[in-house]
Design a protein around this motif. Structure first.
Motif, PDB file in Angstrom:
ATOM      1  N   PRO A 201      47.482  49.241  42.312  1.00 40.62           N
ATOM      2  CA  PRO A 201      47.717  47.355  41.287  1.00 40.62           C
ATOM      3  C   PRO A 201      46.947  47.815  40.312  1.00 40.62           C
ATOM      4  CG  PRO A 201      46.999  47.943  43.399  1.00 40.62           C
ATOM      5  CD  PRO A 201      46.227  49.064  43.494  1.00 40.62           C
TER       6      PRO A 201
ATOM      7  N   GLN B  79      48.656  38.395  43.684  1.00 38.05           N
ATOM      8  CA  GLN B  79      47.681  39.532  42.935  1.00 38.05           C
ATOM      9  C   GLN B  79      46.317  39.928  43.752  1.00 38.05           C
ATOM     10  OE1 GLN B  79      48.681  41.334  40.090  1.00 38.05           O
ATOM     11  NE2 GLN B  79      50.484  40.054  40.501  1.00 38.05           N
TER      12      GLN B  79
ATOM     13  N   THR C  53      45.941  39.456  46.561  1.00 36.54           N
ATOM     14  CA  THR C  53      46.349  40.434  48.293  1.00 36.54           C
ATOM     15  C   THR C  53      46.594  41.640  47.464  1.00 36.54           C
ATOM     16  OG1 THR C  53      47.257  38.127  48.831  1.00 36.54           O
ATOM     17  CG2 THR C  53      48.111  40.176  49.810  1.00 36.54           C
ATOM     18  N   ASP C  54      47.330  41.715  46.496  1.00 31.55           N
ATOM     19  CA  ASP C  54      47.894  43.359  45.925  1.00 31.55           C
ATOM     20  C   ASP C  54      46.725  44.011  45.688  1.00 31.55           C
ATOM     21  OD1 ASP C  54      49.934  43.762  45.992  1.00 31.55           O
ATOM     22  OD2 ASP C  54      50.513  43.096  43.963  1.00 31.55           O
ATOM     23  N   TRP C  55      45.100  43.325  45.292  1.00 29.66           N
ATOM     24  CA  TRP C  55      44.432  43.889  44.887  1.00 29.66           C
ATOM     25  C   TRP C  55      43.184  44.142  46.456  1.00 29.66           C
ATOM     26  CZ3 TRP C  55      42.870  40.695  39.756  1.00 29.66           C
ATOM     27  CH2 TRP C  55      43.982  41.409  38.876  1.00 29.66           C
TER      28      TRP C  55
END
Length: 150
Positions: free
Chosen positions: A16, A41, A43-45
């Protein structure tokens, strides 16, 4: 000579992006939308454990920016550090307000304000929850930032 790919291969998912921006409309719903964006964001990271505290920090900073700046603000979220190990998440909120000295906005040590006071504690929360925070004057106003170590 190494070959540079313009896009990731199908078997190697792209990480990401480590820098994201979100414009905040000058309305009362912006802090809530910002909390959802930050949670997504993080969670994506793969840092969902920071979401609650960073969302609270974001709410305080965005509310101040929108209240005192009076116009739209820009939120920037960045991730610095290696894929594993010590990483830092930095939230910046930039607005067109007149700016302030953060040392002048924090109540004196041991002071809790009056019983009738409903505000003025947001920066205390930011200071307590973040690893570091501060403010900078920018060309169009000011930028307030907070960092958390993952």
């Amino acid at each position: 000579m190494p070959r540079i790919l313009s896009s990731p291969c199908a078997t190697c998912p792209a990480p990401p992006p480590r820098l994201q921006r979100c414009e905040l409309a000058p309305d009362d719903l912006a802090p809530g939308r910002l909390r959802g964006w930050i949670t997504a964001q993080l969670t994506d990271w793969q840092l969902p454990h920071l979401a609650d505290d960073l969302a609270l920090i974001a709410t305080e900073l965005a509310t101040n920016a929108l209240r005192h700046g009076g116009t739209a603000a820009l939120a920037t979220l960045s991730l610095v550090g290696p894929g594993q190990g010590s990483r830092t998440v930095r939230l910046e909120i930039q607005d067109s307000g007149p700016g302030f000295d953060p040392r002048e906005r924090l109540p004196a040590a041991g002071s809790s304000g009056t019983a009738e006071s409903c505000g003025g504690r947001g920066l205390l929360l930011v200071a307590a929850l973040s690893t570091a925070w501060g403010s900078l004057r920018s060309g169009a106003g000011q930028l307030v930032w907070a960092e958390m170590t993952a």
